[in-house]
Design an enzyme around this catalytic site. Structure first.
Site, short mmCIF file in Angstrom:
data_model
loop_
_atom_site.label_atom_id
_atom_site.label_comp_id
_atom_site.label_asym_id
_atom_site.label_seq_id
_atom_site.Cartn_x
_atom_site.Cartn_y
_atom_site.Cartn_z
N ASN A 149 45.91 -101.96 7.88
CA ASN A 149 44.68 -102.05 7.37
C ASN A 149 43.73 -100.69 7.65
O ASN A 149 43.52 -100.31 8.73
CB ASN A 149 43.69 -103.10 7.84
CG ASN A 149 42.51 -103.61 7.23
OD1 ASN A 149 42.39 -104.13 6.33
ND2 ASN A 149 41.40 -103.30 7.91
N GLU A 150 43.49 -100.32 6.59
CA GLU A 150 42.38 -99.04 6.57
C GLU A 150 43.29 -97.86 7.60
O GLU A 150 42.37 -97.62 8.63
CB GLU A 150 41.05 -99.21 6.85
CG GLU A 150 40.47 -100.14 5.73
CD GLU A 150 38.93 -100.49 6.10
OE1 GLU A 150 38.21 -100.62 4.86
OE2 GLU A 150 38.46 -100.53 7.14
N GLU A 308 38.56 -104.13 -1.21
CA GLU A 308 37.45 -104.64 -0.60
C GLU A 308 36.01 -104.29 -1.36
O GLU A 308 36.09 -103.10 -1.75
CB GLU A 308 37.36 -104.45 0.75
CG GLU A 308 38.42 -105.05 1.71
CD GLU A 308 38.39 -104.60 3.09
OE1 GLU A 308 37.40 -104.11 3.67
OE2 GLU A 308 39.40 -104.82 3.98
N LYS A 357 29.54 -110.10 12.26
CA LYS A 357 29.04 -111.46 11.82
C LYS A 357 27.78 -111.27 10.79
O LYS A 357 27.57 -112.43 10.16
CB LYS A 357 28.45 -112.09 13.16
CG LYS A 357 27.36 -111.50 14.01
CD LYS A 357 27.14 -112.08 15.17
CE LYS A 357 26.28 -111.60 16.11
NZ LYS A 357 26.50 -110.28 16.91
#
Length: 676
Positions: A149-150, A308, A357
């Site tokens: 991931n990335e 994304e 979050k």
């Protein structure tokens, strides 16, 4: 092997149901149905969940997650779960964690936290990828593999030092060749043994950070090595997947213009490119278009996946602005206009805790379907469903190419002089913006690309000239094309050593100029430049860098208006074969850059689409069935009226539009005109 099989643009994004009780999953899929979400990316950060100890694997939760997605009729982009390693791995094998640029050995924490040269990390990540592929390769819901991931960051530990020396042996074969490439006679740096070589860091060659190095050649090679080291990790996992899944396409999510990794070195090893689009602000339309074109160019024009984007706001910056109504839809269609075959989000449901979050999500903490964000996502999902496969596999028939080169980027920005204020991205983006404003389709390509199909090639800040590039640019001009280069081009060879010839080095014959001196000034200083072509005249500003040009056959197009070099050339045009080499020696403002670029385009009758309508973006694609697709995107927050230059059908509304007909495009509106 290329893109995942699909009948329409993939729509969905990152989904992390392991973070919530299973009773939440049922509600989520009801909301996915309402939003038209058909694709989920699963398991990106599940290493600790799947492998709670070195010799213990537990797939029970992931089994239920994947099976639920399959039962709900969703396509799955399944990750290898290696985006971050678990705590037990760092505790059992401390050498796995990275050593940073300052020489500090890191303990467990964050992500991007593994040394890419760690044999333990490579063994265990490869084995995890192997087991995941073995377990799920036959599941018909799985349409693609997502490795890591990335990828990013760097390590300076002893394992990396040893790996660097091995890499150098393969690159140079002998210390004599290495010493010559690094110009080590300077400052008594001649190496007599491979083990004397240290990674360039704050403890060795650097001061004031990663861009200030005593030996650019050493630092440049370490950047290349670290990019290759992370690629080796990717290839480990890909090879493990291929043992049981020879046919499903493999990718990893890139990050656009991300300096630490040379994506051109990675591109041949991905079945399809994918990337995460998180622009720095809400006025980055041209920058986003450029990066989409860069990602499309990684695989020779093959469509990519938008892996994304946020539906609303990010959480990683000091200030995280909200996407205004209509912006998420507009930017999603912009990605499709430039080559995306997917529109995916991070995240589908908001994380309850930790650093993301407050990152935007399709479904918020309350799980509501009546939020503005959810409604906009659902409306976009319905549009994509109506569009079907009309744009899948479409290509961009560009006549203009822009060269983008990580080596030039690195070399320019680690150089002492002429100016630390000249940065690669802003220079490149200024020339791309000129094309974007003119509505011209562009391929952003590596310096190794075949240039034979292009009428115009722009090479801004092409600091480094490698291999036969100068000859291939000359061939563009010889057959009647135009090549545009700028200040600080043609300065160094592949080892970052200056050419022993007049600036701009191997580009000199094509540009028809010689540069003996250059001037760098503070950003407040402006030297006006008079641009003239026939009766067309513009007084533009220029900043930061001013090269003093001595024509060697080139004609003057723009002249400096101040300082002791007032009246000397700032922009030149040189006849070469049947075409021209253009050289912009000054850091022109955007108005000046756009003036020059439009003059070049005019020489080749490259039509400008709505050049006098600011913030109206256009893009052209040709579908596999021959259908011609013209995208119009209104980046204003107010409607605009445009006259159609083609007859066709708007695929989003079914409306028939005649050439010459004046129609209104809504604020932040989108039109996809099928013209054939």
């Amino acid at each position: 092997m290329s893109l995942p099989a699909a009948s329409k643009i993939a729509f969905g994004g990152d989904y992390n149901p392991e973070q919530w009780p299973e009773e939440v999953w049922a509600r989520d899929y009801q909301l996915f149905d309402a939003a038209g979400i058909d694709t989920v990316t699963l398991g990106v950060f599940d290493w600790a969940l799947i492998q709670p100890a070195e010799h213990r694997y537990d797939f029970s939760v992931l089994d239920r997650i994947v099976q639920r997605a399959a039962d709900e009729g969703r396509n799955v982009c399944l990750a290898t779960a290696t985006g971050a390693h678990p705590a037990w791995l760092a505790r059992a094998y401390p050498e796995v964690t990275r050593t940073d640029f300052e020489g500090r050995k890191h303990r467990y924490g964050q992500r991007h936290n593994a040394c890419p040269r760690s044999p333990v990390f490579r063994r265990l990540s490869r084995e995890l990828a192997r087991r995941i592929a073995q377990r799920y390769a036959e599941n018909p819901a799985v349409v693609a593999w997502h490795i890591g991931n990335e990828y990013g960051g760097a390590c300076y530990c002893e394992l990396c030092a040893a790996g660097f020396r091995d890499w150098l042996r393969k690159q140079y074969s002998s210390l004599e060749a290495l010493n010559a490439a690094w110009y080590t006679t300077f400052w008594s740096h001649t190496f007599a043994d491979w083990d004397e070589i240290e990674p360039p860091s704050a403890l060795t060659e650097h001061w004031r950070g990663p861009d200030h190095t005593a030996f650019q050649g050493i630092t440049l090679d370490y950047l290349r090595f670290m990019s290759d080291a992370m690629l080796a990790d990717f290839l480990d996992e890909k090879a493990a997947i291929r043992e049981s899944s020879p046919d499903l396409p493999v990718t990893t999510n890139f990050m656009g213009m991300y300096r630490p990794i040379d994506y051109h070195r990675w591109a041949p090893h991905l079945d399809f490119a994918s990337w995460d689009n998180y622009p720095p602000n809400d006025t980055s339309q041209a920058r986003m278009a450029f990066t989409h074109d860069l990602m499309r160019g990684l695989k020779g024009g093959q469509p990519f996946w938008l892996m994304e984007q946020t539906p609303s706001f990010t959480a990683c910056r000091d200030i995280n602005p909200l996407k205004r109504p209509g912006v998420m839809r507009l930017w999603s269609w912009q990605a499709v206009a430039h080559g995306a075959d997917s529109v995916l989000f991070f995240q589908l449901r908001a994380s309850r805790g930790a650093s993301e979050k407050y990152h935007g999500a399709v479904i918020g903490h309350a799980g509501r379907a009546d939020t503005r964000v959810f409604r906009e996502v659902a409306e976009l999902g319905a549009e994509l469903e109506r569009l079907g496969g009309s744009t899948l596999g479409a290509r961009t028939p560009a006549r203009v190419a822009m060269l983008f080169d990580w080596d030039s980027w690195w070399a320019l920005e680690i150089s002492d002089g002429p100016s630390r204020l000249v940065r690669y991205q802003p220079v490149v983006l200024a020339y791309y913006t000129a094309l974007w404003q003119a509505g011209v389709d562009v391929d952003v390509v590596p310096v190794t690309a075949d240039l034979s199909r292009y009428d115009v090639v722009l090479a801004p800040a092409l600091h480094m000239i490698k291999g036969d590039l100068a000859r291939r640019l000359e061939e563009v001009a010889t057959r009647g094309g135009s090549v545009v280069a700028t200040f600080l081009s043609g300065r160094v060879d592949e080892n970052d050593n200056a050419f022993l010839m007049d600036v701009p080095g191997p580009l000199g014959p094509l540009m028809g100029i010689r540069i003996d001196e250059w001037d760098a000034r503070e950003p407040e200083f402006v030297n006006p430049v008079r641009l003239e072509s026939g009766s067309d005249r513009l007084d533009a500003g220029s900043r930061l860098l001013f090269e003093l040009v001595i024509p060697q056959g080139a004609e003057t197009v723009g002249t400096y208006r101040a300082d002791f070099y007032a009246g000397t050339p700032a922009v030149t045009r040189n006849r070469f074969g049947s075409g021209h080499g253009w050289y912009v020696a000054a850091g022109l403002d955007q108005e000046g850059v756009s003036w020059v670029v439009r003059k070049v385009l005019a020489e080749h009758d490259i039509a400008l689409r709505y050049p006098d309508v600011p913030d109206l973006e256009t893009a052209f694609r040709v579908a596999p069935d021959g259908a011609q697709l013209l995208f119009l995107l209104n980046h204003r927050d107010e409607p605009i009226e445009v006259a159609a230059d083609h007859t066709g059908t708007d695929l989003l509304t079914g409306t028939q539009i005649q050439a010459g007909q004046r129609t209104t495009l809504d604020a932040r509106g989108v039109r996809i005109l099928r013209t054939q």
